[in-house]
Design a protein around this motif. Structure first.
Motif, PDB file in Angstrom:
ATOM      1  N   ASP A 253       7.770  15.334  -7.301  1.00  0.00           N
ATOM      2  CA  ASP A 253       8.367  16.639  -7.014  1.00  0.00           C
ATOM      3  C   ASP A 253       9.306  16.628  -5.811  1.00  0.00           C
ATOM      4  O   ASP A 253       9.822  17.670  -5.411  1.00  0.00           O
ATOM      5  N   GLY A 254       9.522  15.446  -5.223  1.00  0.00           N
ATOM      6  CA  GLY A 254      10.455  15.359  -4.096  1.00  0.00           C
ATOM      7  C   GLY A 254       9.844  15.627  -2.751  1.00  0.00           C
ATOM      8  O   GLY A 254      10.570  15.657  -1.743  1.00  0.00           O
ATOM      9  N   TYR A 255       8.525  15.795  -2.687  1.00  0.00           N
ATOM     10  CA  TYR A 255       7.887  16.093  -1.405  1.00  0.00           C
ATOM     11  C   TYR A 255       7.198  14.877  -0.789  1.00  0.00           C
ATOM     12  O   TYR A 255       6.699  14.958   0.325  1.00  0.00           O
ATOM     13  N   THR A 256       7.162  13.759  -1.512  1.00  0.00           N
ATOM     14  CA  THR A 256       6.626  12.512  -0.969  1.00  0.00           C
ATOM     15  C   THR A 256       7.685  11.435  -1.142  1.00  0.00           C
ATOM     16  O   THR A 256       8.036  11.077  -2.265  1.00  0.00           O
ATOM     17  N   LEU A 257       8.211  10.949  -0.020  1.00  0.00           N
ATOM     18  CA  LEU A 257       9.277   9.951  -0.020  1.00  0.00           C
ATOM     19  C   LEU A 257       8.766   8.653   0.584  1.00  0.00           C
ATOM     20  O   LEU A 257       7.828   8.656   1.385  1.00  0.00           O
ATOM     21  N   LEU A 258       9.387   7.568   0.213  1.00  0.00           N
ATOM     22  CA  LEU A 258       9.091   6.265   0.803  1.00  0.00           C
ATOM     23  C   LEU A 258      10.299   5.781   1.585  1.00  0.00           C
ATOM     24  O   LEU A 258      11.420   5.771   1.056  1.00  0.00           O
TER      25      LEU A 258
ATOM     26  N   ILE B 239       0.836  -1.201   0.000  1.00  0.00           N
ATOM     27  CA  ILE B 239       0.000   0.000   0.000  1.00  0.00           C
ATOM     28  C   ILE B 239       0.876   1.260   0.000  1.00  0.00           C
ATOM     29  O   ILE B 239       0.646   2.196  -0.775  1.00  0.00           O
ATOM     30  N   ALA B 240       1.868   1.285   0.853  1.00  0.00           N
ATOM     31  CA  ALA B 240       2.741   2.461   0.957  1.00  0.00           C
ATOM     32  C   ALA B 240       3.566   2.657  -0.303  1.00  0.00           C
ATOM     33  O   ALA B 240       3.694   3.778  -0.813  1.00  0.00           O
ATOM     34  N   ALA B 241       4.146   1.572  -0.810  1.00  0.00           N
ATOM     35  CA  ALA B 241       4.980   1.668  -2.019  1.00  0.00           C
ATOM     36  C   ALA B 241       4.159   2.163  -3.198  1.00  0.00           C
ATOM     37  O   ALA B 241       4.612   3.018  -3.982  1.00  0.00           O
ATOM     38  N   ASN B 242       2.943   1.655  -3.327  1.00  0.00           N
ATOM     39  CA  ASN B 242       2.085   2.071  -4.432  1.00  0.00           C
ATOM     40  C   ASN B 242       1.658   3.530  -4.276  1.00  0.00           C
ATOM     41  O   ASN B 242       1.575   4.273  -5.265  1.00  0.00           O
ATOM     42  N   PHE B 243       1.416   3.953  -3.036  1.00  0.00           N
ATOM     43  CA  PHE B 243       1.027   5.346  -2.785  1.00  0.00           C
ATOM     44  C   PHE B 243       2.122   6.296  -3.263  1.00  0.00           C
ATOM     45  O   PHE B 243       1.849   7.294  -3.940  1.00  0.00           O
ATOM     46  N   VAL B 244       3.372   5.992  -2.912  1.00  0.00           N
ATOM     47  CA  VAL B 244       4.481   6.873  -3.306  1.00  0.00           C
ATOM     48  C   VAL B 244       4.729   6.770  -4.812  1.00  0.00           C
ATOM     49  O   VAL B 244       5.015   7.776  -5.474  1.00  0.00           O
ATOM     50  N   ALA B 245       4.621   5.576  -5.369  1.00  0.00           N
ATOM     51  CA  ALA B 245       4.824   5.401  -6.814  1.00  0.00           C
ATOM     52  C   ALA B 245       3.855   6.256  -7.625  1.00  0.00           C
ATOM     53  O   ALA B 245       4.189   6.729  -8.716  1.00  0.00           O
ATOM     54  N   LYS B 246       2.643   6.470  -7.080  1.00  0.00           N
ATOM     55  CA  LYS B 246       1.623   7.244  -7.795  1.00  0.00           C
ATOM     56  C   LYS B 246       1.602   8.719  -7.381  1.00  0.00           C
ATOM     57  O   LYS B 246       0.801   9.495  -7.903  1.00  0.00           O
ATOM     58  N   ALA B 247       2.464   9.102  -6.460  1.00  0.00           N
ATOM     59  CA  ALA B 247       2.472  10.488  -5.980  1.00  0.00           C
ATOM     60  C   ALA B 247       3.125  11.420  -7.001  1.00  0.00           C
ATOM     61  O   ALA B 247       3.804  10.984  -7.941  1.00  0.00           O
ATOM     62  N   LYS B 248       2.933  12.706  -6.810  1.00  0.00           N
ATOM     63  CA  LYS B 248       3.547  13.706  -7.679  1.00  0.00           C
ATOM     64  C   LYS B 248       5.067  13.629  -7.558  1.00  0.00           C
ATOM     65  O   LYS B 248       5.611  13.545  -6.453  1.00  0.00           O
TER      66      LYS B 248
ATOM     67  N   LYS C 152       1.347 -10.066  -9.811  1.00  0.00           N
ATOM     68  CA  LYS C 152       1.127  -8.708 -10.300  1.00  0.00           C
ATOM     69  C   LYS C 152       1.081  -7.740  -9.140  1.00  0.00           C
ATOM     70  O   LYS C 152       0.256  -7.874  -8.239  1.00  0.00           O
ATOM     71  N   LEU C 153       1.975  -6.779  -9.146  1.00  0.00           N
ATOM     72  CA  LEU C 153       1.994  -5.721  -8.145  1.00  0.00           C
ATOM     73  C   LEU C 153       1.376  -4.458  -8.749  1.00  0.00           C
ATOM     74  O   LEU C 153       1.472  -4.237  -9.957  1.00  0.00           O
ATOM     75  N   PRO C 154       0.775  -3.597  -7.921  1.00  0.00           N
ATOM     76  CA  PRO C 154       0.215  -2.352  -8.451  1.00  0.00           C
ATOM     77  C   PRO C 154       1.288  -1.328  -8.814  1.00  0.00           C
ATOM     78  O   PRO C 154       0.976  -0.258  -9.336  1.00  0.00           O
ATOM     79  N   TYR C 155       2.531  -1.643  -8.529  1.00  0.00           N
ATOM     80  CA  TYR C 155       3.658  -0.763  -8.852  1.00  0.00           C
ATOM     81  C   TYR C 155       4.811  -1.614  -9.363  1.00  0.00           C
ATOM     82  O   TYR C 155       4.911  -2.806  -9.043  1.00  0.00           O
ATOM     83  N   ASP C 156       5.674  -1.026 -10.148  1.00  0.00           N
ATOM     84  CA  ASP C 156       6.908  -1.676 -10.589  1.00  0.00           C
ATOM     85  C   ASP C 156       8.054  -1.052  -9.804  1.00  0.00           C
ATOM     86  O   ASP C 156       8.315   0.155  -9.953  1.00  0.00           O
ATOM     87  N   PRO C 157       8.744  -1.834  -8.955  1.00  0.00           N
ATOM     88  CA  PRO C 157       9.777  -1.237  -8.097  1.00  0.00           C
ATOM     89  C   PRO C 157      10.866  -0.500  -8.872  1.00  0.00           C
ATOM     90  O   PRO C 157      11.437   0.465  -8.369  1.00  0.00           O
ATOM     91  N   GLN C 158      11.155  -0.947 -10.091  1.00  0.00           N
ATOM     92  CA  GLN C 158      12.240  -0.344 -10.851  1.00  0.00           C
ATOM     93  C   GLN C 158      11.772   0.767 -11.796  1.00  0.00           C
ATOM     94  O   GLN C 158      12.545   1.664 -12.110  1.00  0.00           O
ATOM     95  N   LYS C 159      10.517   0.697 -12.238  1.00  0.00           N
ATOM     96  CA  LYS C 159      10.028   1.695 -13.181  1.00  0.00           C
ATOM     97  C   LYS C 159       9.283   2.844 -12.510  1.00  0.00           C
ATOM     98  O   LYS C 159       9.268   3.960 -13.032  1.00  0.00           O
TER      99      LYS C 159
END
Length: 328
Positions: free
Chosen positions: A92-97, A81-90, A113-120
């Motif tokens: 701009d450097g203001y949301t970090l994981l 959940i957290a990784a996907n939240f940051v992956a989809k965030a703006k 299938k993950l909702p985010y790609d760790p490398q992309k």
């Protein structure tokens, strides 16, 4: 319609000037970073290692960057959940994981299938800390008092040998241990590393590979013994415990935590964060606080961190495949 040479020149000059102004504005915006509060997202509940790391780093980062740094917990689904939240965030450097190796390096082996790609979808900024694992057995069991006797016991009693693990990450690491030692320990799942260690102390599990903080609790209580650590070198607070490599097992593994930003974050912002993390982790007081959590302080370049992840993902996929672990 054909432009005159004079008009074409004037238009070209205007375009060049506009481009220069836009470029200068972009550079100025990145130089001004940060101009508002930064949020560090943690994929685990408050009080855990990643949460504590984020708060130590965030406190110092706030001082260095002169902006508030907020730590926000978004636990659940093994930090997906957290990784996907940051992956989809703006970007701009203001949301970090504050990302751990589990959701980044291990999850691609465990989920179809993950909702985010760790490398992309995420850009690594820097390592923050590494976690050596400790191999522990029940202290009162003479058959598992050393690594050679543990291995011999497992080979002689395959039906009675098992291991406790609190997550798929620890399961994969122990499957690697089984391959390196040619043993057949059976897997018993537990909810936490602390419970995994307690299962060993009561004899419900033969062994476990646990992160050092819960392992140390069991060791200090006198109910489990440490046979080895998985780190490249011995760790300062367990200086008498050898590494697996020292004992002839070709295995070096460390879990880690590090900071990530959404992919597409401007390189200048990533670079500023990278430099800031290095300054933080080189600070003597920070290092002392982090070591007090049984974590080894660390930092890295964004490039080196990305290369580490690129090596780990296929490695753990192969371990999962060889162990017959099917992705969910």
């Amino acid at each position: 319609m054909t432009l005159t040479r004079s008009l074409a020149y004037r238009l070209g000059t205007m375009a060049l000037s506009a481009g220069t102004v836009l470029g200068a504005s972009s550079v100025h915006a990145e130089d001004a970073y940060p101009s508002k509060p930064i949020t560090i997202i943690v994929g685990y509940s408050a009080g855990g290692a990643n949460d504590l790391l984020a708060r130590v780093v965030g406190e110092k980062m706030s001082t260095l960057l002169k902006q508030p740094v907020i730590v926000e917990n978004k636990p659940g689904a093994g930090s997906i959940i957290a990784a996907n939240f940051v992956a989809k965030a703006k970007a701009d450097g203001y949301t970090l994981l504050m990302g751990a190796s589990g959701p980044i390096s291990f999850n691609p082996s465990l989920y179809k299938k993950l909702p985010y790609d760790p490398q992309k979808d995420l850009t690594p900024v820097s390592l923050v800390g590494t976690f050596p694992l400790v191999l522990v057995t029940q202290k009162s069991n003479p058959d598992t008092g050393s690594l050679p006797t543990l291995i011999a016991y497992a080979k002689d009693h395959p039906g009675k040998s098992n291991y406790s693990a609190s997550s798929a990450s620890f399961q994969l690491i122990t499957e690697l241990f089984k391959r390196r030692t040619q043993t057949a320990f059976e897997y018993i799942p537990y909810k936490s590393s602390y419970e995994s260690v307690m299962a060993v102390s009561t004899g419900d599990a033969t062994m476990t590979l646990a992160d050092s903080s819960p392992a140390m609790q069991g060791i200090s209580s006198g109910r489990v013994r440490a046979l080895a650590v998985t780190s490249p070198q011995r760790i300062s607070y367990m200086a008498d415990t050898p590494t697996l490599k020292e004992l002839g097992i070709d295995m070096t593994v460390e879990l880690w935590s590090g900071l990530f930003v959404p992919a597409g974050t401007p390189p200048a912002v990533v670079g500023k964060l990278e430099e800031t993390v290095k300054t933080i982790m080189d600070d003597g007081d920070v290092r002392k606080r982090v070591e007090g959590m049984s974590i080894t302080p660390a930092s890295s370049t964004s490039r080196d961190f990305a290369q580490r992840i690129a090596q780990e993902i296929p490695f753990w996929k192969k371990i999962a495949q060889d162990a017959g672990i099917q992705p969910n």
